[in-house]
Design a protein around this motif. Structure first.
Motif, PDB file in Angstrom:
ATOM      1  N   ASN A  10      28.942 -62.616  30.283  1.00 30.81           N
ATOM      2  CA  ASN A  10      29.670 -63.443  29.315  1.00 30.81           C
ATOM      3  C   ASN A  10      31.104 -62.941  29.214  1.00 30.81           C
ATOM      4  O   ASN A  10      31.335 -61.792  28.835  1.00 30.81           O
ATOM      5  N   VAL A  95      31.071 -62.854  23.618  1.00 32.66           N
ATOM      6  CA  VAL A  95      31.227 -62.332  24.983  1.00 32.66           C
ATOM      7  C   VAL A  95      31.114 -60.806  25.004  1.00 32.66           C
ATOM      8  O   VAL A  95      31.167 -60.147  23.968  1.00 32.66           O
ATOM      9  N   ARG A 228      25.828 -68.054  20.408  1.00 31.99           N
ATOM     10  CA  ARG A 228      25.107 -67.219  21.361  1.00 31.99           C
ATOM     11  C   ARG A 228      23.802 -66.745  20.736  1.00 31.99           C
ATOM     12  O   ARG A 228      23.780 -66.386  19.551  1.00 31.99           O
TER      13      ARG A 228
END
Length: 600
Positions: A10, A95, A228
């Motif tokens: 990510n 991320v 996420r």
């Protein structure tokens, strides 16, 4: 039990505006076979909104996913402009590392500092891409030193300082480990991502945890939530719970679960820990809310966002032309639209104004406010907007205002003028260097000192100057600043403008309207050359008599009017003036329309 998902990466791509993030993403999508060989694809394909294409900037963060070497790489394209920094702050939580893109000529710029500081505070390690290496004036070695110095200044750890570097030309779709040894494609960059970007460390067996990072809307599915999966597995059709900011709990069923492949959203049955997913089924969710297992109510830390620095007042349009162009003109319709914007954009705050027909909208800068105004007028809204003002905060007992990092690059001939103007606006210079006939400055300037300066700056540098700005933080109030040095030409009558009336005014003014344009009393039709407003009848027609006048056959030649833009108008207007926005027109007006009312 936490484990690393080796088949997943990510990354967020961060950079200053116009350094080539979206172009690099185009290259990566082509390289990994997302587009067919003969497929016609628009340039900067991730900038899918009309305003993004027109302005040439990214406004909203968007994610995509590519497959390379058996690994799924999930990439997030972030805005490069400081006013949309709230988008960057949100996605950094999704991320595990960042791809920092820096121009091989311009080097480190104000926004680079801002986004890199946010990434380091999240503990993310940067992978550096020195872009535009094909330009003959590239200075890759110096840029590398600038990035290292910036990381040291921002307090990076030893692991973050040991960053890998790849050189690229995103436009040509090539990359390499050395500036003069580029491969035929972007494979070296993809290899670097697989080797150096850490896989997400997650607990796939634990109870579900998912955080709402971005909101979207679909005409068929309703509100979409993008985020996420932090823990466990998210499955379509299951019953889950939403944990709000105030601790409220709401259960709902995940009616749709979508994933991203290339540029397409595809339906999925489940999404595992570490994956970016999109869910539908709940309209009440807000950014930062946690979606979890109803049996294990375990909220994630809410997303922290820097506060807004500028505010304007939106109000109902009260001009005589109200309702002629727009579909949505009432205070309720405007309020609903502004609250909807605040739900989707965490860096915008909306509150009630002094009257029921006024709403205060706070944001990161004039550009963010201007993009919102343009979006609303395209949707059919009609309203008025006041002059932007800074938000003053009390810090350690002192009143403080936002200040900005400003980088200015101008031809040497105009350097003195720019220095004089910025010093007069309470700016202080931090650096100065000369390069190939151009001078580059670094300044720290109060945000309110920059209101109305961009237009003046372009005039002073004859359109050859470049100015970048980014919010730095808060400092004690800098005192009084100069206001607009020219007055307004105000219409005294309602009707249509006549070339005869405008011709006699244009020598002393810069006009905003041409001949034959409907105007009303109190509308601002031009800018005077001197301080102080000038009330003029711009609808005056030539008297018709049977006596031949001396100037009867003189040709009336009008100078083309100056185009009114949203950003230009917000910078130009004063406290007693408003910008009237309709789907068809942008007009400047006095807050009090009648001349006698203004005198009182």
């Amino acid at each position: 039990m936490a484990e690393r998902r080796k088949e997943l990466r990510n990354l967020a791509i961060i950079a200053h505006v116009d350094h080539g993030k979206t172009t690099l993403l185009d290259g990566l999508l082509r390289q990994t076979g997302v587009f067919r060989q003969n497929q016609q694809v628009a340039e900067r394909v991730m900038d899918s909104e009309d305003q993004e294409r027109e302005r040439g900037i990214t406004i909203h963060a968007k994610s995509t996913a590519v497959e390379y070497g058996g690994v799924r790489i999930q990439l997030v394209d972030t805005p490069g402009h400081a006013d949309f920094g709230g988008e960057v702050e949100r996605v950094l939580g999704m991320v595990d590392s960042v791809l920092l893109l820096v121009d091989a000529v311009e080097g480190v710029m104000p926004q680079t500092r801002f986004v890199l500081g946010k990434a380091l505070s999240h503990g993310l390690r940067p992978l550096l891409v020195v872009n535009k290496i094909d330009r003959p004036e590239q200075r890759a070695g110096e840029v590398l030193d600038e990035v290292f110095d910036l990381l040291v200044e921002l307090g990076a750890s030893d692991a973050q300082l040991d960053f890998p570097v790849v050189y690229a030309s995103a436009k040509n779709g090539v990359a390499g480990s050395e500036p003069d040894a580029l491969a035929a494609d972007l494979r070296p960059l993809l290899d670097l991502i697989l080797e150096q970007a850490p896989p997400p460390e997650v607990d796939p067996e634990g109870p579900l945890q998912f955080q709402a990072v971005t909101l979207d809307y679909d005409a068929f599915l309703g509100r979409l939530v993008i985020g996420r999966v932090e823990r466990g597995t998210l499955r379509r059709g299951t019953q889950v719970a939403r944990l709000g900011a105030g601790g409220e709990v709401e259960t709902f069923r995940v009616t749709k679960l979508l994933g991203i492949e290339g540029l397409q959203r595809v339906e999925r049955e489940h999404a595992g820990a570490g994956e970016i997913a999109i869910i539908a089924g709940v309209d009440s969710i807000e950014i930062g809310d946690t979606v979890c297992d109803p049996e294990h109510l375990d909220p994630l830390v809410r997303i922290g966002i820097d506060p807004p620095t500028v505010r304007v007042r939106f109000s109902v349009n009260t001009s005589p032309f109200v309702g002629q162009d727009g579909k949505f003109v009432t205070s309720r319709q405007i309020a609903d639209r502004l609250r909807r914007e605040a739900l989707g954009s965490v860096s915008i705050e909306v509150s009630e104004g002094e009257t029921p027909e006024t709403f205060e909208v706070a944001g990161r800068g004039e550009l963010q406010i201007a993009v919102l105004i343009e979006s609303m007028r395209r949707e059919g809204y009609e309203f008025s907007v006041s002059r932007p003002e800074i938000i003053v905060r009390e810090i350690e007992g002192r009143r403080c205002e936002p200040v900005e990092d400003v980088v200015v690059e101008v031809p040497e001939a105009f350097a003195g003028t720019v220095m004089e103007k910025l010093s007069g606006r309470k700016g202080r210079m931090t650096q100065m260097e000369q390069r190939e006939g151009r001078t580059r400055f670094g300044w720290i300037v109060p945000s309110r000192g920059l209101f109305g300066y961009r237009t003046e700056f372009l005039t002073d540098t004859r359109g050859e100057g470049v100015l970048y700005r980014s919010v730095r933080g808060y400092e004690p109030l800098a005192g009084e600043l100069p206001r607009r040095g020219v007055g307004a030409i105000v219409a005294t009558e309602s009707g249509k403008t006549t070339p005869y009336a405008l011709f006699s005014i244009q020598e002393r003014a810069s006009m905003f309207v041409g001949g034959g344009v409907p105007v009303y009393e109190g509308q601002i039709v031009g800018e005077s050359r001197r301080p102080g407003d000038l009330n003029v009848n711009v609808c005056r027609a030539k008297k018709l008599t049977n006596i031949r006048a001396a100037g009867k056959d003189d040709a009336v030649i009008l100078t083309p009017p100056r185009l009114v833009t949203i950003e230009g108008a917000l910078e130009w207007i004063e406290d007693d003036e408003l910008l009237e926005v309709t789907p068809v027109s942008l007009r400047l007006r006095k807050r009090v329309l009648s001349g006698s009312g203004r005198k009182r």
